[in-house]
Structures are given as C-alpha cells and as structure tokens.
Design a protein around this motif. Structure first.
Motif, PDB file in Angstrom:
ATOM      1  N   ALA A 250      10.279 116.470 -33.505  1.00  0.00           N
ATOM      2  CA  ALA A 250       9.474 117.346 -32.540  1.00  0.00           C
ATOM      3  C   ALA A 250       8.013 116.453 -32.314  1.00  0.00           C
ATOM      4  N   ALA A 251       7.559 115.767 -33.329  1.00  0.00           N
ATOM      5  CA  ALA A 251       7.132 114.762 -33.421  1.00  0.00           C
ATOM      6  C   ALA A 251       6.373 113.491 -32.270  1.00  0.00           C
ATOM      7  N   LEU A 252       7.343 112.728 -32.360  1.00  0.00           N
ATOM      8  CA  LEU A 252       7.998 112.044 -31.966  1.00  0.00           C
ATOM      9  C   LEU A 252       8.211 112.226 -29.951  1.00  0.00           C
ATOM     10  N   THR A 253       8.713 112.995 -29.722  1.00  0.00           N
ATOM     11  CA  THR A 253       9.081 113.585 -28.300  1.00  0.00           C
ATOM     12  C   THR A 253       7.579 114.548 -28.049  1.00  0.00           C
ATOM     13  N   HIS A 254       6.729 115.239 -29.007  1.00  0.00           N
ATOM     14  CA  HIS A 254       5.642 115.868 -28.151  1.00  0.00           C
ATOM     15  C   HIS A 254       4.612 115.180 -26.819  1.00  0.00           C
ATOM     16  N   PRO A 255       5.147 116.384 -25.472  1.00  0.00           N
ATOM     17  CA  PRO A 255       4.370 115.648 -24.801  1.00  0.00           C
ATOM     18  C   PRO A 255       3.226 114.986 -24.858  1.00  0.00           C
ATOM     19  N   ARG A 256       2.694 115.065 -26.138  1.00  0.00           N
ATOM     20  CA  ARG A 256       1.012 114.677 -25.950  1.00  0.00           C
ATOM     21  C   ARG A 256       0.629 113.757 -26.687  1.00  0.00           C
ATOM     22  N   ALA A 257       1.557 114.168 -28.464  1.00  0.00           N
ATOM     23  CA  ALA A 257       1.224 113.667 -29.297  1.00  0.00           C
ATOM     24  C   ALA A 257       2.353 112.356 -29.506  1.00  0.00           C
ATOM     25  N   GLY A 258       3.817 112.577 -28.930  1.00  0.00           N
ATOM     26  CA  GLY A 258       4.841 111.352 -29.187  1.00  0.00           C
ATOM     27  C   GLY A 258       4.631 109.849 -28.340  1.00  0.00           C
TER      28      GLY A 258
END
Length: 288
Positions: A250-258
C-alpha cells in the motif's frame, strides 16, 4: 505560487513521514511533489545500500551482509529524504550514528565515515564510495544553529572522512551483488518509506520493527528478521515480524506517497511481485 505549493506539499508529506512540516519542506519538489524519491544518483545508490544493510537482519540475514544495522528500526526512525542528502531522525542519535559507522576493525556500513558533529544532537556522515551525505539527528531536536559545531578529534582519527577505505571494507563492498539502476530506485524507495504511515490509518510500516496501529499481537511473537538478496534486476525480500505485507504494498502504490511506476502482483498466499521498470522484487512473508 511555488512557495504556497511547497508549503502545502510539506504538510501532506509530514502526515506520511512523521516529520514536522518545517523539516519536510526542504525535501519537497518545486512542482508540489512530496520529494521522497527525487534525489541525486549518489543518494539513490546510498539508499539502496542502506536497504541492504537494514533488511538483512536477525536469523534470516544473508551471510555476506552481516552488517548489524537492522536494529535502527528500534530507534523510532523518521526518514527525511532530500535531493542531495538524507536526514535520519531517531531516538538516541549517538547510538545510531556510531552503529552506521561502526569502527575501523568492525565497520557496519563499509565506507561510512563521520564528517562532523554539529552541536549536541546532529551528526553529519559521508559515505566514501558514493560520496553521498547523510545526517543523523536526535528526534524532535534538529538544530538550526551550526555555530555550536564541535570537532571530535578522537572520533575523527578513528572514524573520520580522512580515513580511507580499508581493505576489509573493500572486500565487503565487493561481495555485494550488482544492482540494476531500476532495482536501486526500488530498494531506495522502500528504504525511505520504512516508517511511512497513512494519515488516515490504513497502513503504517513502523520502521520494520513495530505496528503503530496495534492491529494484532500475532506478529509480535516473532523476533524481527529479514533477508534481501539477489542480482541485477531480480531480488528477493523475505521477513518475519513487521510490517504487514499489505502495508508495504500500500505504501509503494499510494497515489500521493507511493513510488511512481511501481506495480504489485500477488503470486501466492505468501508472495508478491513488485515491478519497477525492468526490476522484479519478490516479497515473501515468512510468517503466514
């Protein structure tokens, strides 16, 4: 206005990284991006090496990478990546700085040296092979007044930048497999996110040491252990304990923080494939 955009981005970034907005601001992009991955090639190389150091830990450690650095996750790390340097904000910064540097006879990150100690709560380190710079700061006490800079003669003689790379350090670095440029970006991106959290509470990586969201006690049964190993563009990352694999993806693919360009594919009940360009990283959750 660019200043307004950067200030807004710093507030968003701080919510994910745990920085205070004033610390996050210098790391944001002028375009309004969070700046977690916008850095020099030297910084990318250093961050990938830090991933190798930190994610080879405990009983799963790859034999060639027993650098004993993984414990920094226990110091509540907040990672503040900048374009041309890196700030690691921790509890007990002296312990962490000296763990990264080690000693002439037992270096932990081969080639890491003390460049200067600034004040009482900030260390400036330099990695000789890459030339990349990083700071280790006491948590919540990042100083701004550099007039307090201190020279530490004994440390400089033993661990300072004047001390060249030793033969032993050269051998340890030579034992590190080749890493493709795409894989370097991916490993660097994972390392700078090792404490990332969703302000809305959907994920938290906890320095690969704890679960800040206290969702279950089952993983706490396992002593933290991990192994990162591979060659060129194909690597494996396996671990026991935290974080939850779903938090990492989820962290790697987050739309803002990925990390831009990353894709994730679940390959089995225990494994995931992360791709970035031609890099393939296989995740294995040893706890399931």
């Amino acid at each position: 206005m660019p200043h307004t955009t950067a200030k807004a981005a710093s507030l968003i970034r701080a919510g994910f990284t745990g920085e205070v907005p004033a610390t996050a601001l210098p790391g944001t992009d002028r375009s309004g991006g969070l700046g977690l991955d916008h850095c020099t090639p030297e910084q990318t190389e250093l961050r990938a090496l830090l991933a190798l150091a930190c994610f080879n830990h405990g009983t799963l450690t790859a034999p060639r990478l027993r650098w004993r650095v993984g414990q920094i996750g226990a110091y509540s790390p907040v990672i503040s990546p900048r374009f041309d340097h890196l700030v690691l904000i921790v509890s007990a910064c002296d312990n962490v700085a000296l763990r990264l540097v080690g000693s002439p006879t037992n270096p932990h990150i081969p080639g890491m040296r003390v460049e200067e100690r600034l004040g009482y709560h900030l260390w400036r380190l330099r990695h000789l092979p890459t030339g990349a710079q990083m700071y280790v700061s006491e948590r919540d006490l990042l100083p701004t007044n550099r007039s307090q800079a201190q020279r530490l003669p004994n440390l400089r003689r033993r661990l300072g930048v004047e001390q060249p790379l030793t033969a032993d350090e050269g051998e340890k670095l030579a034992a590190v497999p080749e890493i493709s440029s795409s894989m370097q970006r991916l490993l660097a991106g994972i390392w700078v996110r090792m404490s990332l959290r969703d302000p809305d509470g959907s994920f938290a990586l906890g320095g690969w040491f704890t679960d800040p969201l206290d969702r279950t006690v089952e993983r706490a049964r396992w002593a933290p252990a991990s192994r990162l190993w591979g060659h060129e563009g194909r690597w494996d990352l396996e671990w026991r304990g935290y974080p939850f694999p779903s938090d990492l993806t989820a962290a790697l693919t987050h739309p803002r923080a990925g990390l831009e360009g990353v894709t994730v594919e679940r390959t089995s009940t225990r494994s995931w494939l992360i791709r970035l360009g031609d890099a393939e990283l296989y995740l294995h959750d040893e706890e399931l």
